[in-house]
Design a protein around this motif. Structure first.
Motif, short mmCIF file in Angstrom:
data_model
loop_
_atom_site.label_atom_id
_atom_site.label_comp_id
_atom_site.label_asym_id
_atom_site.label_seq_id
_atom_site.Cartn_x
_atom_site.Cartn_y
_atom_site.Cartn_z
N GLU A 336 48.60 30.85 43.69
CA GLU A 336 49.44 31.68 42.82
C GLU A 336 50.72 32.06 43.53
OE1 GLU A 336 51.34 34.94 40.98
OE2 GLU A 336 50.38 35.12 42.94
N ASP A 340 54.79 30.39 42.86
CA ASP A 340 55.89 31.29 42.49
C ASP A 340 57.01 31.26 43.52
OD1 ASP A 340 57.04 33.77 41.04
OD2 ASP A 340 56.79 34.45 43.11
N GLN A 373 45.43 28.41 37.28
CA GLN A 373 46.21 29.27 38.16
C GLN A 373 47.39 28.52 38.74
OE1 GLN A 373 45.13 32.93 39.66
NE2 GLN A 373 47.23 32.50 39.02
N SER A 377 51.51 29.12 37.86
CA SER A 377 52.45 29.49 38.91
C SER A 377 53.75 28.71 38.83
CB SER A 377 51.81 29.28 40.29
OG SER A 377 51.74 27.90 40.62
N ARG A 381 54.35 34.57 37.40
CA ARG A 381 53.36 35.15 38.28
C ARG A 381 52.15 35.58 37.47
NH1 ARG A 381 54.27 37.85 43.82
NH2 ARG A 381 52.35 36.64 43.94
N SER A 382 51.03 35.71 38.16
CA SER A 382 49.79 36.22 37.56
C SER A 382 49.31 37.40 38.38
CB SER A 382 48.71 35.14 37.55
OG SER A 382 49.06 34.05 36.74
N GLY A 464 50.73 35.35 32.71
CA GLY A 464 49.93 34.60 33.68
C GLY A 464 48.50 34.43 33.19
#
Length: 580
Positions: A336, A340, A373, A377, A381-382, A464
């Motif tokens: 993640e 990013d 995930q 990305s 963002r998550s 996310g």
């Protein structure tokens, strides 16, 4: 692939003088023809920026995927466990959002003798077929010379003329074969360049620069679309230490070619990436290693208008055949953050997939949550949390549990189990970044208190992907005495819902024991494993490193926070293990 641990460096200080950098860049471009090629300076000369076409192409290649352990495998494409490549595989890759593939190819084992070093026509036809399939799917293709780097190219220092002749003959044939392919085919000179028998980095840099110049000349002079094809050049070892970046910057200056890009590889903070020295989490040290690396690359190239491809990224020990080396939630945090940070620094990333992510037999992701995930990305963002597990001891009453939320700029939306939303204020509370699961809710979620996962929750955020939280019933693991040989010892273990995180090893005098003598926390897979539900195994490498007749105390650390102490003694070829 040749894996090397990344060196830890402090976080880059952000520059407040963009105008000064721009002025320096423009002066470098204007004065470059006046500077002799052999000029020496304290700092490497600023390379001219790549053409807008080069920058656009590299940006259009984001995100990328490696067809790993296939055409780079030795001796053939199925030798390392993957099935033959199909058009359906490339269609799948395209459908999952990838815009490019990296096609690693080992050429040397499919070549004839000197002086022609003729590439086997059937092998070349296989490579061409994959290239054309990928191009037909509107994918970019990054074609390279792969394990040749350590099989014969590494002897350039000690067998210069022979190696250079073979390198030249190989790239001459590749360039001729693909000279008329669309510009979406990109060439990479050499994978993870390394050289043996040298005097050090200065000689290594000279040798790599020579290879890259030969590669560049051959491709450009081969005509057709190769005259303006995008070329990708690596740093030494494809490592991002500052010296490697500076040396490549000097190479680019001497080439004066606007259709070039650079490449490095990244597999994370080495202790975390292989689980050694107690680095079981994607913590601030691992995060800072990533940001420092990407910042250096950005400053050296991207900020100067030169595009960068992270030609391989993953985690060294992440493998579906060896689950547990790196904890699942920590893996998700790493990917993640990486996706990013790379996106915000305009770095094109190419996932190294040797079959551990996409099952090429079923064309399904081995861990769909992890891929979700990774994919998320690429654009945003998550939110995550301090852990993806909540452990409830079976032998005691259930109590409330607290997790720390990491929203990453998102808003926490709530908890869900399946299709049911948990009730805020009753099932959980939130105070700042502290998420508290109530005892009543956990009692219900734990069910009949059978060891293992009783329920899975999703922490949802405003954007996310959700963050998975497993509610686990456990008790402290129980180990039993065992005996065996130095070939390896299997320690009977009742995990009782828990999972092994790492192992420490010390002699009675307090000194470290095991292959990694510099740390008490030994490396998973080198000193110990825990892949089955009934035992922890100590390896032959672990026992080879031990002193005879000296007791070693092992401390096994588990993800619940529990630990277990165990003693082993090696006497000749036999070993005995006893509980503390």
């Amino acid at each position: 692939m040749t894996r090397r641990p990344a060196r830890f460096l402090p976080r880059r200080r952000q520059s407040s003088r963009p105008r000064r950098r721009l002025t320096a860049l423009l002066l470098a471009i204007v004065l470059l023809p006046l500077v002799p090629a052999t000029a020496q300076a304290d700092d490497p000369p600023l390379p001219p920026p790549s053409a807008p076409a080069a920058r656009s192409a590299v940006a259009a290649m984001q995100p990328g995927w490696n067809l790993g352990n296939t055409y780079d495998a030795i001796p053939d494409e199925t030798s390392w466990g993957n099935p033959p490549v199909t058009r359906a595989l490339l269609k799948k890759v395209k459908s999952q959002g990838f815009k490019s593939i990296r096609l690693p190819v080992t050429w040397g084992i499919h070549q004839g003798a000197a002086p022609d070093h003729r590439i086997d026509s059937a092998w070349m036809a296989k490579v061409r077929q994959v290239v054309e399939w990928a191009l037909d799917e509107d994918l970019y293709v990054l074609l390279n010379m792969h394990h040749d780097s350590w099989m014969w190219v590494n002897n350039l220092s000690t067998d210069h003329d022979t190696v250079l002749a073979r390198f030249s003959a190989t790239w001459t044939q590749i360039a001729a074969e693909f000279r008329d392919e669309p510009s979406r085919l990109v060439f990479e000179s050499i994978n993870e360049p390394t050289f043996s028998g040298t005097s050090g980095d200065d000689e290594n840099y000279r040798l790599l620069a020579e290879l890259n110049r030969v590669f560049h000349r051959i491709v450009r002079e081969s005509g057709g679309r190769n005259a303006a094809r995008l070329l990708v050049l690596p740093t030494l070892y494809t490592n991002a230490d500052q010296g490697r970046l500076d040396a490549l910057a000097t190479e680019l200056t001497s080439l004066r070619d606007p259709m070039v890009a650079t490449t490095i590889h990244f597999y994370g903070w080495w202790p975390f990436s292989v689980n050694i020295a107690g680095y079981t989490k994607f913590d601030t040290t691992s995060e800072q290693d990533l940001t420092s690396t990407f910042d250096r690359v950005y400053d050296a190239f991207v900020e100067r208008g030169i595009p960068v491809v992270i030609g391989e990224y993953a985690l060294l020990a992440y493998d579906h055949n060896r689950p547990g080396i790196i904890e699942r939630g920590e893996v998700r945090k790493y990917f993640e953050f990486l996706g990013d940070y790379a996106r915000r620094h305009k770095l094109t990333t190419m996932l190294w997939d040797a079959g551990q992510f996409l099952n090429r037999n079923t064309l399904q992701w081995r861990d769909p949550e992890l891929f979700a995930q990774i994919k998320s990305s690429w654009t945003t963002r998550s939110g995550t949390a301090s852990s993806d597990t909540v452990f409830l001891p079976k032998s005691s009453a259930v109590t409330s549990q607290v997790l720390t939320l990491n929203p990453h700029g998102t808003d926490f939306q709530g908890l869900r189990r399946g299709s049911r939303n948990l009730l805020r204020g009753k099932d959980y509370t939130v105070s700042g970044d502290q998420l508290t699961l109530t005892a009543a809710a956990l009692t219900e979620l734990a069910g009949d208190r059978t060891y293992g996962v009783g329920a899975t929750l999703e922490a949802r955020f405003s954007r996310g992907v959700p963050w998975r939280i497993d509610v686990i019933t456990y008790d402290a693991p129980v180990l039993s005495s065992a005996s065996g040989s130095t070939d390896g010892l299997s320690i009977p273990t009742r995990f009782r819902g828990d999972m092994l995180a790492t192992m420490e090893a010390r002699y009675d005098d307090g000194s470290n024991a095991g292959p990694a003598s510099w740390t008490s926390y030994q490396q998973w897979d080198t000193a110990f494993t825990a892949y089955t539900g009934d035992s922890i195994k100590l390896t032959s490498d672990f026992f080879t490193s031990l002193k005879d007749d000296s007791r070693v105390t092992l401390t096994f650390h588990f993800w619940s926070g529990a630990s277990a102490t165990y003693h082993v003694i090696k006497t000749g070829g036999t070993v005995t293990g006893t509980t503390a």
